[in-house]
Design a protein around this motif. Structure first.
Motif, PDB file in Angstrom:
ATOM      1  N   ASN A 192     -47.540   5.411 -39.646  1.00 22.63           N
ATOM      2  CA  ASN A 192     -46.395   4.735 -39.206  1.00 22.63           C
ATOM      3  C   ASN A 192     -46.992   3.543 -38.209  1.00 22.63           C
ATOM      4  O   ASN A 192     -46.579   2.321 -38.246  1.00 22.63           O
ATOM      5  CB  ASN A 192     -45.648   5.634 -38.542  1.00 22.63           C
ATOM      6  N   ILE A 193     -47.825   4.017 -37.279  1.00 18.71           N
ATOM      7  CA  ILE A 193     -48.163   2.927 -36.146  1.00 18.71           C
ATOM      8  C   ILE A 193     -49.117   1.782 -36.790  1.00 18.71           C
ATOM      9  O   ILE A 193     -48.918   0.656 -36.733  1.00 18.71           O
ATOM     10  CB  ILE A 193     -48.722   3.710 -34.852  1.00 18.71           C
ATOM     11  N   GLY A 194     -50.112   2.379 -37.631  1.00 14.22           N
ATOM     12  CA  GLY A 194     -51.093   1.608 -38.124  1.00 14.22           C
ATOM     13  C   GLY A 194     -50.494   0.552 -39.240  1.00 14.22           C
ATOM     14  O   GLY A 194     -50.765  -0.627 -38.981  1.00 14.22           O
ATOM     15  N   SER A 195     -49.401   0.671 -39.780  1.00 14.05           N
ATOM     16  CA  SER A 195     -48.547  -0.256 -40.812  1.00 14.05           C
ATOM     17  C   SER A 195     -47.941  -1.392 -39.882  1.00 14.05           C
ATOM     18  O   SER A 195     -47.956  -2.340 -40.375  1.00 14.05           O
ATOM     19  CB  SER A 195     -47.561   0.663 -41.771  1.00 14.05           C
ATOM     20  N   ILE A 196     -47.435  -0.611 -38.732  1.00 13.58           N
ATOM     21  CA  ILE A 196     -46.741  -1.690 -37.791  1.00 13.58           C
ATOM     22  C   ILE A 196     -47.897  -2.866 -37.334  1.00 13.58           C
ATOM     23  O   ILE A 196     -47.650  -3.955 -37.218  1.00 13.58           O
ATOM     24  CB  ILE A 196     -45.893  -1.098 -36.604  1.00 13.58           C
TER      25      ILE A 196
ATOM     26  N   GLY B 288     -40.660   7.756 -32.259  1.00 18.03           N
ATOM     27  CA  GLY B 288     -39.768   6.996 -31.242  1.00 18.03           C
ATOM     28  C   GLY B 288     -40.362   5.838 -30.543  1.00 18.03           C
ATOM     29  O   GLY B 288     -40.007   5.149 -29.879  1.00 18.03           O
ATOM     30  N   ASN B 289     -41.831   6.103 -30.431  1.00 19.15           N
ATOM     31  CA  ASN B 289     -42.628   4.971 -29.667  1.00 19.15           C
ATOM     32  C   ASN B 289     -43.552   4.380 -30.448  1.00 19.15           C
ATOM     33  O   ASN B 289     -44.553   3.759 -30.045  1.00 19.15           O
ATOM     34  CB  ASN B 289     -43.200   5.508 -28.668  1.00 19.15           C
ATOM     35  N   SER B 290     -43.390   4.104 -31.777  1.00 17.63           N
ATOM     36  CA  SER B 290     -44.167   3.588 -32.798  1.00 17.63           C
ATOM     37  C   SER B 290     -44.456   2.259 -32.778  1.00 17.63           C
ATOM     38  O   SER B 290     -45.575   1.729 -32.462  1.00 17.63           O
ATOM     39  CB  SER B 290     -43.812   3.961 -34.145  1.00 17.63           C
ATOM     40  N   ILE B 291     -43.293   1.373 -32.452  1.00 16.55           N
ATOM     41  CA  ILE B 291     -43.567   0.003 -32.141  1.00 16.55           C
ATOM     42  C   ILE B 291     -44.047  -0.468 -30.706  1.00 16.55           C
ATOM     43  O   ILE B 291     -44.983  -1.051 -30.573  1.00 16.55           O
ATOM     44  CB  ILE B 291     -41.920  -0.635 -32.141  1.00 16.55           C
TER      45      ILE B 291
ATOM     46  N   LEU C 184     -50.779   3.726 -21.747  1.00 17.50           N
ATOM     47  CA  LEU C 184     -49.533   3.070 -21.622  1.00 17.50           C
ATOM     48  C   LEU C 184     -48.781   2.841 -23.146  1.00 17.50           C
ATOM     49  O   LEU C 184     -47.929   2.130 -23.039  1.00 17.50           O
ATOM     50  CB  LEU C 184     -49.777   1.621 -20.718  1.00 17.50           C
ATOM     51  N   GLY C 185     -49.463   3.390 -24.213  1.00 15.39           N
ATOM     52  CA  GLY C 185     -49.067   3.181 -25.407  1.00 15.39           C
ATOM     53  C   GLY C 185     -47.477   3.294 -25.348  1.00 15.39           C
ATOM     54  O   GLY C 185     -46.869   2.368 -26.319  1.00 15.39           O
ATOM     55  N   ALA C 186     -46.839   4.412 -24.892  1.00 14.96           N
ATOM     56  CA  ALA C 186     -45.483   4.705 -25.242  1.00 14.96           C
ATOM     57  C   ALA C 186     -44.567   4.009 -23.844  1.00 14.96           C
ATOM     58  O   ALA C 186     -43.512   4.317 -23.870  1.00 14.96           O
ATOM     59  CB  ALA C 186     -45.358   5.975 -25.214  1.00 14.96           C
ATOM     60  N   SER C 187     -45.271   3.460 -22.957  1.00 17.32           N
ATOM     61  CA  SER C 187     -44.605   3.050 -21.598  1.00 17.32           C
ATOM     62  C   SER C 187     -44.082   1.854 -21.684  1.00 17.32           C
ATOM     63  O   SER C 187     -44.219   0.753 -21.085  1.00 17.32           O
ATOM     64  CB  SER C 187     -45.652   3.051 -20.482  1.00 17.32           C
ATOM     65  N   THR C 188     -42.872   1.793 -22.218  1.00 17.84           N
ATOM     66  CA  THR C 188     -41.962   0.847 -22.391  1.00 17.84           C
ATOM     67  C   THR C 188     -40.484   1.204 -22.303  1.00 17.84           C
ATOM     68  O   THR C 188     -40.152   2.431 -22.510  1.00 17.84           O
ATOM     69  CB  THR C 188     -41.695  -0.060 -23.438  1.00 17.84           C
ATOM     70  N   THR C 189     -39.387   0.443 -21.845  1.00 12.15           N
ATOM     71  CA  THR C 189     -38.103   1.125 -21.322  1.00 12.15           C
ATOM     72  C   THR C 189     -37.475   1.304 -22.724  1.00 12.15           C
ATOM     73  O   THR C 189     -36.936   2.477 -22.753  1.00 12.15           O
ATOM     74  CB  THR C 189     -37.306   0.046 -20.914  1.00 12.15           C
ATOM     75  N   GLU C 190     -37.793   0.691 -23.753  1.00  8.63           N
ATOM     76  CA  GLU C 190     -37.110   1.177 -25.021  1.00  8.63           C
ATOM     77  C   GLU C 190     -37.576   2.169 -25.442  1.00  8.63           C
ATOM     78  O   GLU C 190     -36.963   2.913 -26.218  1.00  8.63           O
ATOM     79  CB  GLU C 190     -37.425  -0.224 -26.020  1.00  8.63           C
ATOM     80  N   ALA C 191     -38.875   2.534 -25.483  1.00  5.39           N
ATOM     81  CA  ALA C 191     -39.464   3.701 -26.145  1.00  5.39           C
ATOM     82  C   ALA C 191     -38.945   4.946 -25.387  1.00  5.39           C
ATOM     83  O   ALA C 191     -38.735   5.929 -26.068  1.00  5.39           O
ATOM     84  CB  ALA C 191     -41.170   3.655 -25.945  1.00  5.39           C
ATOM     85  N   GLN C 192     -38.862   4.890 -23.969  1.00  7.47           N
ATOM     86  CA  GLN C 192     -38.568   5.834 -23.191  1.00  7.47           C
ATOM     87  C   GLN C 192     -36.822   6.254 -23.752  1.00  7.47           C
ATOM     88  O   GLN C 192     -36.463   7.372 -23.696  1.00  7.47           O
ATOM     89  CB  GLN C 192     -38.497   5.649 -21.738  1.00  7.47           C
TER      90      GLN C 192
END
Length: 525
Positions: A150-154, A96-99, A279-287
């Motif tokens: 997944n994250i590395g490929s992005i 859910g928080n890859s991007i 903060l890697g996952a700390s965006t509104t969209e990820a949450q």
């Protein structure tokens, strides 16, 4: 009607989904452990983030609990083994928080390249030190990815858009997948020697802990810049500090630390060092994404028995589970063994079954093999997500059933191909349904795969067993079981023995120093 407790602050969409699916939900956050114990017994599901600690005491009070859903990746705040023993399924939302995490890595890379934090502080302090902050361009630089999942490929995709050259090290990355990603697959030493920037995207395991050690950092080119938004412990923080002070490392940015919250660190205040508080996952969209996903997954399980991203349960029907359980235990141990012993980059794995095993549903057996195999390199791997992770890395997985009757009533064989060649391991179930190794790399030998084990390859010469036994006695290492096999008299021999306790590097070095020893490794089951 099932009832769910959301015990940590979570996006409101989670509660909306539960209610829309006909599930009663309470949002009660900030409770102390004792307060949570007092109310948890009335709930079928518990939705959490990182604040709630699901301990043995909490689980003992959770008399009706069926599923725990973690909105996010890390589940170190859940006692998973005890939850399993209580029949509680533990789920997470690993993608859910890859991007968001990938974008944070790119942001830190820009910040390092242009010294943005230092330049901002200087300018706001009333200085105008334009000549002091001479940055570097990202264009045409070489980015080294450690971890190409997944994250590395992005990150690779974004970096290629910046006209960077991307090289990647990942044991599960195939040549075909590398071409698809537009990256060059390399070994770790090559990456260290060629990269201008290194960014890490791998879990913290025994194989990846301190992957950027003092020794490996010394192999990097002068002026390297390092970014870690994955896990604390992948980088030796003391060695990183030394490299920054000496000038060999031009800059480093850490979003994660060995000890968190990191309120103090020798790295703080070091020139050219940037830090952010995980903060890697700390965006509104990820949450929002992880809240939606955990609510949907938990609803599916509570209402229909569907299992997604479970960390302690395969996707099995109630009818299949009892019969498949011993076969999956065998498959996971065999997969774990070959995963720990196979050297080189994996490209394919073949799972062969014969006898009774060939008559069963192969997917859970394959999932168990992959969970054992990939668990040697990654954390949070289970029979549900292991096939996805294998596919994501381009690993060719083949299932083969044999109708033939062999020497055993059932047999599971796992063969992996790496750039070093093929390795094959086979096991069976004995009368007590206990997994038993029967063949290792073409050598016939029977062994239980249990606990802490010492694996030794040696020359088959008189006196070796005595020398090894004496060494174990001197070091106070107690032997549980002892298994031998050899290709031919005087040729290569293999020894597997279980011991009471872990074996450190110093001990293994003394075993490797014995005359005739070719390889010595510690295995864990």
């Amino acid at each position: 009607m099932p009832k769910v407790l959301i015990s940590d602050k979570m996006d409101p969409k989670a509660a909306e989904i539960f209610r829309a699916r006909g599930i009663e939900v309470d949002e009660i956050t900030g409770k102390t452990p004792d307060e949570l114990k007092a109310i948890i017994g009335e709930y079928d599901g518990l939705a959490i983030r990182s604040a709630t600690k699901v301990t043995k005491d909490i689980l003992d009070s959770a008399t009706n609990l069926k599923v725990i859903g973690r909105a996010g990746i890390g589940v170190d705040n859940v006692d998973i083994p005890y939850a399993s023993s209580r029949g509680v399924v533990v789920m997470n939302t690993p993608f859910g928080n890859s991007i968001t995490t990938a974008e944070h890595a790119i942001a830190l890379m820009f910040a390092l390249a242009r010294q943005l934090p230092e330049a901002d502080a200087s300018t706001q302090a009333g200085k105008w030190e334009k000549s002091k902050f001479m940055g570097v361009e990202l264009t045409s630089k070489t980015l080294g990815l450690i971890g190409a999942g997944n994250i590395g490929s992005i990150v690779a995709e974004r970096a290629r858009g910046l006209r960077m050259k991307v090289i990647a090290y990942d044991p599960f990355l195939t040549e075909e997948r590398a071409i698809e990603m537009g990256v060059e697959k390399v070994d770790l030493d090559t990456l260290l020697g060629r990269a201008d920037f290194i960014t890490l995207h791998t879990p913290l395991t025994d194989q990846t802990r301190n992957i950027l050690s003092k020794e490996n950092l010394a192999k990097t080119k002068k002026g390297i810049r390092i970014i870690n938004c994955a896990r604390g412990g992948l980088v030796d923080e003391a060695a990183l500090k030394e490299g920054l002070d000496s000038g060999h490392i031009a800059g480093a940015a850490l979003d994660v630390f060995v000890a968190e919250p990191a309120k103090e660190s020798p790295l703080f205040g070091t020139p050219n060092f940037i830090s952010t508080p995980h903060l890697g996952a700390s965006t509104t969209e990820a949450q929002v994404n992880v809240a939606i996903q955990v609510a949907e997954q938990m609803s599916d399980f509570l209402l229909s028995g569907g299992v997604t991203n479970a960390l302690n349960m395969p996707s099995l029907s109630a009818e299949e589970a009892p019969r498949l359980k011993p076969y999956m235990a065998l498959a996971e141990k065999i997969g774990s063994l070959v995963g720990q012993l196979a050297h080189g980059a994996l490209s394919s794995v073949a799972i062969e079954t014969e006898g009774a095993a060939a008559e069963l549903n192969q997917k859970p057996i394959t999932g168990a093999v992959l969970a054992g195999l990939m668990g040697a390199y990654s954390d949070s791997v289970n029979m549900v997500n292991a096939p996805f992770l294998a596919k994501e890395r381009g690993l060719d997985v083949r299932e083969v059933r044999h109708d033939r009757e062999g020497d055993y009533h059932t047999l599971v064989r796992v063969t992996v191909r790496t750039d070093k060649g093929e390795r094959s391991v086979a096991g069976t179930l004995f009368g007590d349904n206990k997994p038993r190794l029967v063949e290792l790399f073409g050598i016939q030998m029977e062994a239980d795969l249990i606990g802490h084990m010492l694996y030794v390859v040696n020359e088959d010469q008189p006196g070796f067993i005595g020398r090894l036994g004496s060494l174990l006695g001197e070091k106070g290492v107690n032997i549980g079981t002892f298994h031998l096999g050899r290709r031919q008299a005087g040729g290569e021999a293999i020894l597997l023995l279980s011991v009471d306790g872990t074996m450190d590097k110093a001990f293994l070095d003394t075993v490797r120093a014995l005359p005739g020893v070719k390889t010595a490794m510690a295995l864990e089951f």
